[in-house]
Design a protein around this motif. Structure first.
Motif, PDB file in Angstrom:
ATOM      1  N   GLN A 121      61.009 -10.001  36.578  1.00 25.43           N
ATOM      2  CA  GLN A 121      60.048  -9.095  37.217  1.00 25.43           C
ATOM      3  C   GLN A 121      60.673  -7.740  37.545  1.00 25.43           C
ATOM      4  O   GLN A 121      59.974  -6.736  37.593  1.00 25.43           O
ATOM      5  CB  GLN A 121      59.502  -9.711  38.512  1.00 25.43           C
ATOM      6  N   GLN A 141      50.024   0.220  31.941  1.00 26.29           N
ATOM      7  CA  GLN A 141      49.747   0.336  33.367  1.00 26.29           C
ATOM      8  C   GLN A 141      50.634   1.389  34.011  1.00 26.29           C
ATOM      9  O   GLN A 141      51.852   1.353  33.889  1.00 26.29           O
ATOM     10  CB  GLN A 141      49.955  -1.009  34.065  1.00 26.29           C
ATOM     11  N   MET A 167      45.648 -12.668  40.290  1.00 29.02           N
ATOM     12  CA  MET A 167      46.878 -11.899  40.111  1.00 29.02           C
ATOM     13  C   MET A 167      48.011 -12.570  40.875  1.00 29.02           C
ATOM     14  O   MET A 167      47.845 -12.985  42.021  1.00 29.02           O
ATOM     15  CB  MET A 167      46.685 -10.466  40.623  1.00 29.02           C
ATOM     16  N   GLU A 168      49.159 -12.696  40.207  1.00 29.92           N
ATOM     17  CA  GLU A 168      50.300 -13.341  40.839  1.00 29.92           C
ATOM     18  C   GLU A 168      50.817 -12.501  41.996  1.00 29.92           C
ATOM     19  O   GLU A 168      50.863 -11.282  41.931  1.00 29.92           O
ATOM     20  CB  GLU A 168      51.411 -13.562  39.810  1.00 29.92           C
ATOM     21  N   LYS A 170      54.414  -4.144  36.832  1.00 28.26           N
ATOM     22  CA  LYS A 170      53.605  -3.727  35.698  1.00 28.26           C
ATOM     23  C   LYS A 170      53.174  -4.959  34.901  1.00 28.26           C
ATOM     24  O   LYS A 170      54.008  -5.742  34.447  1.00 28.26           O
ATOM     25  CB  LYS A 170      54.442  -2.786  34.822  1.00 28.26           C
ATOM     26  N   SER A 171      51.872  -5.135  34.743  1.00 31.07           N
ATOM     27  CA  SER A 171      51.365  -6.350  34.102  1.00 31.07           C
ATOM     28  C   SER A 171      50.983  -6.151  32.641  1.00 31.07           C
ATOM     29  O   SER A 171      50.764  -7.115  31.925  1.00 31.07           O
ATOM     30  CB  SER A 171      50.158  -6.879  34.884  1.00 31.07           C
ATOM     31  N   HIS A 172      50.875  -4.898  32.185  1.00 31.34           N
ATOM     32  CA  HIS A 172      50.597  -4.632  30.779  1.00 31.34           C
ATOM     33  C   HIS A 172      51.215  -3.292  30.399  1.00 31.34           C
ATOM     34  O   HIS A 172      51.568  -2.470  31.263  1.00 31.34           O
ATOM     35  CB  HIS A 172      49.100  -4.651  30.481  1.00 31.34           C
ATOM     36  N   GLN A 209      59.984  -4.856  35.309  1.00 36.06           N
ATOM     37  CA  GLN A 209      58.612  -4.332  35.319  1.00 36.06           C
ATOM     38  C   GLN A 209      58.226  -3.731  36.662  1.00 36.06           C
ATOM     39  O   GLN A 209      57.076  -3.334  36.854  1.00 36.06           O
ATOM     40  CB  GLN A 209      57.625  -5.448  34.945  1.00 36.06           C
TER      41      GLN A 209
END
Length: 205
Positions: free
Chosen positions: A151, A174, A1-2, A169-171, A154
Motif C-alpha cells: 500500500q 486517480q 472501499m478498504e 490510490k486505487s486505480h 500507492q
C-alpha cells in the motif's frame, strides 16, 4: 472501499468544510468517539467497547499520529506532503523510533490456527492486560504493516484545494482522495485558466 487503520488515524486531521482544518482528537470525548468508530479494525486487538480515553491516552494517540503522518510524508516524497502539518513534521528518524517503541510495548506471540479442512492462519496472542497499551500498540503495528506493505507505493497526499488527507490510490488515473475533491480541483483549475487567459482569448478545455 478498504479501510486501513493508519489512514484512519492520519485522517483525524481533516478539512472542516469552511476553509480550515479540524482535529477529531482535539478533546477526550472526540478521541473516545474515534476509537470506538474503529471497532471493526481493532476488534482482534482490544475490546474497544471498554476503552474510554483520558487526557494521557489522547496525547499518546496524537503523538502516534504525528509519527504516522511524518512517515506518510516521507512515503509520498518527492511529492508534497499534506499541507496540514508540512511545516512542523516530526523528524522521520524520531517518528520511526517512536512507532517501533510503541509497537514493542505489548508482548505478543504468534499462534497457529488450523481448523479441520481449512487453511491455516495466525493470530497474535497478547500477554498485556492494560487495554490502553494494547490499543496504542495495535495502532503502531498497523502503521508498521502498512508502511512495509504494498500500500505504501500507492499512498498519495490529496492535492485538491483545502484537502489535507492522505489516500491509497486505487486505480491508475486517480489524483484525489474522493470525487468531491476532484470536482473542487477541476473547478480551481478552470478558474485559474480563466484568470490568466488573454483578454478576448478563449480558455482551453
Amino acid at each position: 472501499m478498504e479501510r486501513w487503520l493508519p489512514l484512519e488515524l492520519a485522517s483525524t486531521v481533516r478539512h472542516d468544510g469552511d476553509g480550515g482544518v479540524t482535529d477529531d482528537l482535539a478533546t477526550v470525548e472526540g478521541t473516545t468517539r474515534w476509537i470506538q468508530a474503529q471497532a471493526d479494525l481493532l476488534a482482534a486487538h482490544v475490546p474497544v467497547a471498554e476503552v474510554a480515553a483520558d487526557e494521557d491516552v489522547r496525547l499518546r494517540v496524537i503523538e502516534l499520529r504525528q509519527a504516522v503522518r511524518a512517515l506518510f510524508a516521507q512515503a509520498v516524497s518527492p511529492a508534497p506532503p499534506s499541507p496540514a502539518d508540512a511545516h512542523r513534521l516530526m523528524p522521520a528518524d524520531r517518528a520511526m523510533t517512536h512507532l517501533n517503541t510503541v509497537a514493542a510495548s505489548e508482548p505478543v506471540a504468534p499462534q497457529l490456527l488450523w481448523p479441520a479442512s481449512a487453511v491455516p492462519s495466525t493470530r497474535l496472542l497478547s500477554a498485556e492486560k492494560d487495554p490502553y497499551v494494547r490499543l496504542l500498540a495495535a495502532l503502531a503495528r498497523s502503521a508498521i504493516d502498512f508502511l512495509s506493505g504494498p500500500q505504501r507505493e500507492q499512498l498519495r497526499s490529496c492535492t485538491a484545494p483545502r484537502c489535507v488527507r492522505y489516500f491509497v490510490k486505487s486505480h491508475g488515473r486517480q489524483e484525489w482522495c474522493k470525487p468531491s475533491c476532484g470536482n473542487r480541483a477541476r473547478a480551481a483549475r478552470h478558474y485559474s485558466r480563466r484568470r490568466t487567459a488573454p483578454e478576448g482569448g478563449s480558455v482551453p478545455s
